[in-house]
Design an enzyme around this catalytic site. Structure first.
Site, PDB file in Angstrom:
ATOM      1  N   GLY A  11       0.830  -1.196   0.000  1.00 32.47           N
ATOM      2  CA  GLY A  11       0.000   0.000   0.000  1.00 32.47           C
ATOM      3  C   GLY A  11       0.861   1.240   0.000  1.00 32.47           C
TER       4      GLY A  11
ATOM      5  N   HIS B 150     -18.891   5.092   2.257  1.00 29.70           N
ATOM      6  CA  HIS B 150     -17.772   6.015   2.178  1.00 29.70           C
ATOM      7  C   HIS B 150     -16.513   5.490   2.856  1.00 29.70           C
ATOM      8  CE1 HIS B 150     -15.658   9.750   2.159  1.00 29.70           C
ATOM      9  NE2 HIS B 150     -15.662   9.845   3.458  1.00 29.70           N
TER      10      HIS B 150
ATOM     11  N   ARG C  10     -22.567  12.252  10.649  1.00 33.27           N
ATOM     12  CA  ARG C  10     -22.869  11.601   9.377  1.00 33.27           C
ATOM     13  C   ARG C  10     -23.929  10.516   9.470  1.00 33.27           C
ATOM     14  NH1 ARG C  10     -16.661  11.067   7.152  1.00 33.27           N
ATOM     15  NH2 ARG C  10     -16.460  13.298   6.756  1.00 33.27           N
TER      16      ARG C  10
HETATM   17  C1  LIG Z   1     -14.027  10.682  -1.470  1.00 30.28           C
HETATM   18  C2  LIG Z   1     -13.387  10.535  -0.124  1.00 30.28           C
HETATM   19  C3  LIG Z   1     -13.114  11.651   0.651  1.00 30.28           C
HETATM   20  C4  LIG Z   1     -12.504  11.529   1.895  1.00 30.28           C
HETATM   21  N1  LIG Z   1     -12.252  12.657   2.621  1.00 30.28           N
HETATM   22  C5  LIG Z   1     -11.622  12.542   3.819  1.00 30.28           C
HETATM   23  C6  LIG Z   1     -11.282  13.701   4.571  1.00 30.28           C
HETATM   24  O1  LIG Z   1     -11.552  14.833   4.174  1.00 30.28           O
HETATM   25  N2  LIG Z   1     -10.645  13.542   5.739  1.00 30.28           N
HETATM   26  C7  LIG Z   1     -10.312  12.311   6.223  1.00 30.28           C
HETATM   27  O2  LIG Z   1      -9.714  12.235   7.285  1.00 30.28           O
HETATM   28  N3  LIG Z   1     -10.603  11.195   5.522  1.00 30.28           N
HETATM   29  C8  LIG Z   1     -11.252  11.274   4.335  1.00 30.28           C
HETATM   30  N4  LIG Z   1     -11.552  10.135   3.630  1.00 30.28           N
HETATM   31  C9  LIG Z   1     -11.068   8.832   4.115  1.00 30.28           C
HETATM   32  C10 LIG Z   1      -9.585   8.673   3.808  1.00 30.28           C
HETATM   33  O3  LIG Z   1      -9.275   9.254   2.579  1.00 30.28           O
HETATM   34  C11 LIG Z   1      -9.149   7.209   3.747  1.00 30.28           C
HETATM   35  O4  LIG Z   1      -9.664   6.508   4.818  1.00 30.28           O
HETATM   36  C12 LIG Z   1      -7.634   7.115   3.816  1.00 30.28           C
HETATM   37  O5  LIG Z   1      -7.035   7.957   2.882  1.00 30.28           O
HETATM   38  C13 LIG Z   1      -7.163   5.696   3.608  1.00 30.28           C
HETATM   39  O6  LIG Z   1      -5.755   5.676   3.510  1.00 30.28           O
HETATM   40  P1  LIG Z   1      -4.945   4.333   3.492  1.00 30.28           P
HETATM   41  O7  LIG Z   1      -3.519   4.700   3.397  1.00 30.28           O
HETATM   42  O8  LIG Z   1      -5.365   3.491   4.642  1.00 30.28           O
HETATM   43  O9  LIG Z   1      -5.437   3.557   2.193  1.00 30.28           O
HETATM   44  P2  LIG Z   1      -5.490   3.986   0.637  1.00 30.28           P
HETATM   45  O10 LIG Z   1      -5.144   5.383   0.405  1.00 30.28           O
HETATM   46  O11 LIG Z   1      -6.787   3.465   0.120  1.00 30.28           O
HETATM   47  O12 LIG Z   1      -4.318   3.150  -0.007  1.00 30.28           O
HETATM   48  C14 LIG Z   1      -4.396   1.793  -0.236  1.00 30.28           C
HETATM   49  C15 LIG Z   1      -3.129   1.365  -0.921  1.00 30.28           C
HETATM   50  O13 LIG Z   1      -3.037  -0.038  -0.895  1.00 30.28           O
HETATM   51  C16 LIG Z   1      -2.754  -0.531  -2.171  1.00 30.28           C
HETATM   52  N5  LIG Z   1      -3.328  -1.862  -2.230  1.00 30.28           N
HETATM   53  C17 LIG Z   1      -4.554  -2.283  -1.827  1.00 30.28           C
HETATM   54  N6  LIG Z   1      -4.686  -3.592  -2.017  1.00 30.28           N
HETATM   55  C18 LIG Z   1      -3.528  -4.025  -2.545  1.00 30.28           C
HETATM   56  C19 LIG Z   1      -3.053  -5.286  -2.958  1.00 30.28           C
HETATM   57  N7  LIG Z   1      -3.801  -6.383  -2.861  1.00 30.28           N
HETATM   58  N8  LIG Z   1      -1.809  -5.361  -3.466  1.00 30.28           N
HETATM   59  C20 LIG Z   1      -1.016  -4.260  -3.574  1.00 30.28           C
HETATM   60  N9  LIG Z   1      -1.419  -3.044  -3.177  1.00 30.28           N
HETATM   61  C21 LIG Z   1      -2.659  -2.937  -2.677  1.00 30.28           C
HETATM   62  C22 LIG Z   1      -3.320   0.466  -3.131  1.00 30.28           C
HETATM   63  O14 LIG Z   1      -2.654   0.383  -4.360  1.00 30.28           O
HETATM   64  C23 LIG Z   1      -3.018   1.764  -2.384  1.00 30.28           C
HETATM   65  O15 LIG Z   1      -1.701   2.150  -2.653  1.00 30.28           O
HETATM   66  C24 LIG Z   1     -12.171  10.255   2.381  1.00 30.28           C
HETATM   67  C25 LIG Z   1     -12.447   9.130   1.620  1.00 30.28           C
HETATM   68  C26 LIG Z   1     -13.066   9.254   0.381  1.00 30.28           C
HETATM   69  C27 LIG Z   1     -13.415   8.014  -0.364  1.00 30.28           C
END
Ligand SMILES: Cc1cc2nc3c(=O)[nH]c(=O)nc-3n(C[C@H](O)[C@H](O)[C@H](O)COP(=O)(O)OP(=O)(O)OC[C@H]3O[C@@H](n4cnc5c(N)ncnc54)[C@H](O)[C@@H]3O)c2cc1C
Ligand code: SF4
Ligand code: FES
Lengths: 254, 640
Positions: B40, B403, B331
């Site tokens: 990720g 979401h 929400r």
């Molecule tokens: C439209 C939207 C608006 C949002 N706005 C806000 C906000 O204003 N404030 C807030 O705090 N939160 C917000 N959120 C929530 C927040 O953006 C997410 O919860 C957060 O960014 C998730 O980050 P992460 O690093 O956990 O995962 P992600 O950013 O989803 O990254 C996942 C990573 O894992 C990789 N990956 C997944 N599965 C595999 C696999 N099997 N093999 C290899 N790689 C894989 C992907 O390629 C990616 O690089 C929002 C969410 C959405 C959908």
């Protein structure tokens, strides 16, 4: 709803792999004005699948105009006819019943075609890795308010930082130059006091990496900025040229 | 299943400090002997990979997009919380902690949440020093706004693109380490399985999405930061390729999956417009600061143009039901109220589609169009691009959409799962948001986990695990490779006549959204639990996946992910059925107060429900981590 049905003829670039010869193939499909452009292609792909034909491969992910993954030249224009709009944000209401639409991949030496409309843009990542950052490790940063930065300056930095790395600027440029993309990063960082320290090295290294990757030179066509879905200003290139010249004159090292 | 959360002793404000002192360190010269896999490159993964590399570890980082910069974190709009108290309006670490536990409806672990609040301030410092262009005041100080009903202004933001700017900051740190050859990046590479040796996580099996090659990668520890599973609903605000496969594969290898039924439905999204709909777009929560939500009082008015409906004939239902918070209720409350309005026959879209109005008429009359354009211009433009309607002159039509997923792999205080060596960060874990996440807290958590927690805690694991060297010749890797390959082959060989989207839509829209969505009940969940295995069985008989596995094959990728959703959906429904209470985003119709509000059952359900895989076709086992609240007083959330 049926009165809204649009009959569309598509001419789509199909290419099996990087070393195959591609060609335009024609498809007839139906759409409605509320669909996004990619949804129109989804529907076509479902049809192709049901006829046991190979669906069209294209890159996309967020479908919100922010990840920079979608990339298509639509009727000769990267991201299609609407200003400041990525392909995934384009809707069929920008077209009309009976239209013929040409869809092709980004074409640039530095962006080899992978399949159909998918291209390899990893060159952009390598250019960033050569200097598109401020070298601060995690931890030990001073309080965020310790260095005040004027609102105007921060807003300008943001205008450049908004680049989504899609590559439309390269696809639009007759020389396939990446100056707008690189300029956007250099200009963004040069607006901040923290960005000053590595200023010279950054400009020199990023320009060198850009050349190594096979991007062309800038001859001031300005096509890049008009194709850019995030409206990165053309001044980015001026800033880059200035930073580069300054770094060269003063001997490079910071 | 060992669910010892390893919460340090002592007062809550001193736990993290004490813990950092107690953790074993890896001395600098030894760090380079260890390799860590980070799956990720979102906020959680990119920040972890960069920081671990800075410390001296060898890092291999994976993502399925073509560049780490495109992880779904890029789409976050609204902002990131921190307890800086710059506006001097009474915020503190303790208040942020308290609000987060309360907002999560008391279904999160206090110690983890407190640490998150403590770290929040460092995140802002770190990001500002990387050159993240946060919004500023004229004097040059960082600007804050109030977000999602918080009573203090603690949200930092970068226009409506906070996630993008924070991710580009983390991405630049990551690229710096890639350039320095301290991180090896594997884009367009998807993890298909986790590999265990001696019960410890020692590597992963991946598929190269360009060549189709199945490969193994070994390491001394694995960090999973693969995001949320909202796409089990088919339509959500997540990016198209977001999926549960990585987390689900870890679950099948023995990692406990906690609270899978806790999903967040965001109240303000652009409604579904037709069958071809591929995803839903969020309209930032900040719009509710000035927008007023309503539907016509009389069903008969629903087809009229909004301007022809006089104010007296409009039902501003949030203002009516919750006079204290009005349009700014949390929400989950706002989403349910929209559903109620539509279920009463008052949708403002035709053809069975659901929507309510979000109206800026009052705000424009009060502050002028320019002021509103200044605040929300980019959002209004986005709405106009998608809907073709101008929100300055006609109210937006909105409806709730899936979401965020609060549930995820269970982790202890060190962010380690029930599999030794497997650490889980960001949205993929279950740790901090309980049954409902507050706005602007996911970005905070992802970066806290990646920049400031895992770099310490993984050292303790590496220093104490002493597992010795393992390479990919080990039979465990060969077995996992073969299993992954066989599954792809099976998918390609079905040779049916239905596409993967057909099944994904059926699962997501007809089953999960219908029966495990905004409101759930026993009958519906039991029905879903019957429908899912039937659909899964059809999937394996009727799907058609074109092409082969040794080339770019987007349909094979998708089918492989949907196959996992088709199993995972069942665990979500089981969890929702088990939890005989309403809490946050989990609303059981049987458990509500006389005026329709969520009714928790603290006596019987103040625990994390952790599901343990017991074999295919066998019901998973339920394990419980009891939540004890020493600092936050359990109370009924009240927004009236
Ligand atoms: C439209 C939207 C608006 C949002 N706005 C806000 C906000 O204003 N404030 C807030 O705090 N939160 C917000 N959120 C929530 C927040 O953006 C997410 O919860 C957060 O960014 C998730 O980050 P992460 O690093 O956990 O995962 P992600 O950013 O989803 O990254 C996942 C990573 O894992 C990789 N990956 C997944 N599965 C595999 C696999 N099997 N093999 C290899 N790689 C894989 C992907 O390629 C990616 O690089 C929002 C969410 C959405 C959908
Ligand atoms: S400068 Fe514009 S066109 Fe070029 S990569 Fe950035 S966003 Fe895309
Ligand atoms: S798909 Fe993300 S910008 Fe188009």
């Amino acid at each position: 709803m049926s009165d809204e049905t649009m009959r569309i003829t598509l001419h789509v670039w199909r290419q099996k792999g990087p070393n195959d010869r591609g060609s335009l193939q024609s498809y007839k499909t139906e759409a409605n004005p509320h669909m996004s452009f990619l949804e129109m292609l989804d529907v076509l792909n479902e049809q192709l699948l049901s006829k046991n034909e190979d669906p069209i491969a294209f890159d996309h992910d967020c479908r919100e105009g922010i990840c920079g993954m979608c990339s298509m030249v639509i009727n000769g224009r990267p991201h299609g006819p609407r200003n400041a709009t990525t392909t995934c944000q384009l809707h069929m209401r920008s077209f009309k019943d009976g239209d013929e639409i040409y869809i092709e991949p980004w074409q640039a030496k530095a962006f080899p075609i992978i399949k159909d409309l998918m291209v390899d843009r990893s060159a952009f990542d390598r250019v960033i890795a050569s200097g598109g950052y401020i070298s601060v490790g995690t931890g030990g940063a001073p309080d965020a308010n310790a260095i005040p930065i004027g609102k105007k300056q921060a807003d300008e930095a943001f205008d450049y930082a908004a680049c989504i790395g899609c590559g439309a600027c390269v696809a639009a440029c007759p020389n396939a130059s990446a100056m707008l993309f690189v300029g956007a990063k250099v200009a963004h960082l040069s607006k901040f006091p923290q960005g000053q320290v590595e200023r010279k090295g950054r400009a020199l290294n990023m320009v060198a990496a850009m050349d190594t990757e096979g991007f062309g030179a800038c001859t001031n066509h300005g096509e890049c900025a008009s194709a850019c879905p995030k409206e990165i200003p053309l001044e980015a290139i001026m800033v880059l040229n200035r930073e580069y010249a300054r770094a060269q004159l003063s001997g490079g090292e910071d | 299943m060992d669910l010892n959360a390893r919460i340090p002793s002592g007062p809550i404000s001193e736990k993290w400090d004490k813990h950092r002192f107690d953790l074993k360190l890896v001395n600098p010269a030894n760090k380079r002997k260890f390799k860590v896999i980070v799956v990720g490159s979102g906020l959680a993964g990119a920040s972890a990979a960069a920081t671990l590399a800075e410390l001296g570890y060898h890092v291999d980082c994976f993502c399925f997009q073509d560049s780490p910069r495109r992880a779904h974190s890029i789409a976050a709009q609204g902002g990131i919380n921190a307890a800086k108290n710059y506006p001097n309006d009474g915020d503190s670490v303790y208040r942020l902690f308290y609000d987060t536990v309360k907002g999560g409806d008391y279904r999160a672990r206090e110690a983890n949440v407190y640490r998150l609040a403590q770290i929040s301030n460092q995140i802002i410092d770190q990001c500002a020093s990387q050159g993240v262009p946060f919004a500023r005041e004229y004097g040059g100080q960082l600007a804050n706004r109030s977000f999602g009903g918080a009573q203090v202004s603690r949200t930092f933001y970068a226009r409506g693109q906070t996630g993008q700017q924070l991710l580009l900051g983390a991405y630049s740190a990551l690229e710096r380490m890639i350039g320095a050859k301290k991180v090896k990046m594997h884009p367009r590479t998807e993890m298909l399985d986790l590999v265990l040796v001696n019960g410890h996580a020692r590597g992963i099996v991946t598929r190269n999405l360009i060549t189709g090659t199945i490969e193994s990668h070994s390491a001394d520890a694995v960090v999973l930061a693969t995001g949320g599973y909202g796409n089990v609903f088919y339509l959500s605000t997540n990016a198209m390729a977001s999926n549960v496969t990585a987390a689900y594969r870890c679950y099948k290898r023995g990692a406990g999956f906690a609270n899978p039924c806790f999903t967040q439905i965001h109240p303000t999204c652009i409604p579904v417009s037709g069958d071809y709909q591929s995803k839903l777009t969020l309209m930032s929560e900040s719009l509710r600061n000035d927008g007023r939500v309503w539907v016509p009082k009389d069903k008969a008015d629903c087809r009229k143009a909004p301007k022809d409906i006089p104010p007296s004939a409009r039902d501003y239902y949030l203002e009516r039901k919750y006079p204290a918070f009005g349009n700014l209720v949390p929400r989950d409350v706002a989403s349910r109220a929209a559903k109620e309005a539509v279920d009463s026959g008052r949708s403002v879209l035709d053809q069975g589609r659901s929507a309510v109005y979000l109206d800026f008429e009052t705000a424009i009359a009060r502050d002028g169009k320019d002021a509103i354009a200044d605040r929300y211009g980019n959002l209004f433009d986005m709405y106009e691009r998608i809907s073709g309607e101008n929100p300055y002159t006609t109210p937006m039509r909105i409806y709730p959409a899936v979401h965020y997923t609060m549930g995820g792999l269970w982790v202890d205080y060190n962010l380690m799962s029930t599999i030794p060596g497997l650490h889980v960060l960001g949205e993929a874990n279950f740790s901090d948001h309980g049954a409902n996440r507050l706005g602007a807290s996911a970005l905070m958590q992802g970066l806290a986990d990646g920049y400031f927690v895992i770099p310490y805690t993984i050292g303790n694991y590496l220093a104490t695990a002493k597992q010795g060297d393992v390479n990919t010749d080990h039979p465990a890797f060969k077995d996992a490779e073969k299993a992954a390959q066989d599954k792809l082959k099976r998918l390609l060989n079905v040779g049916g006549d239905k596409s993967v989207d057909y099944f994904h839509r059926k699962l997501g829209v007809d089953i999960m959204w219908e029966h495990c969505g905004m409101a759930r009940d026993k009958q519906g969940l039991e029905k879903a639990l019957q429908m899912i295995p039937e659909l899964r069985e059809r999937f394996w008989r009727e799907i058609r996946v074109p092409g082969s596995s040794s080339e770019v094959n987007l349909w094979l990728e998708k089918a492989n992910r949907v196959a996992d959703f088709l199993e995972f959906g069942e665990i979500m429904c089981l969890d929702a059925l088990n939890r005989e209470e309403s809490a946050g985003g989990h609303f059981r119709l049987e458990h509500q107060t006389a005026d329709g509000e969520a009714k928790r059952d603290d006596e019987n359900y103040a625990y994390g429900a952790v599901w343990e895989y017991k074999g295919d076709g066998v019901a998973p086992a339920l394990n419980k981590e009891p939540y004890t609240f020493e600092y936050v007083k359990l109370a009924t959330r009240n927004y009236a």
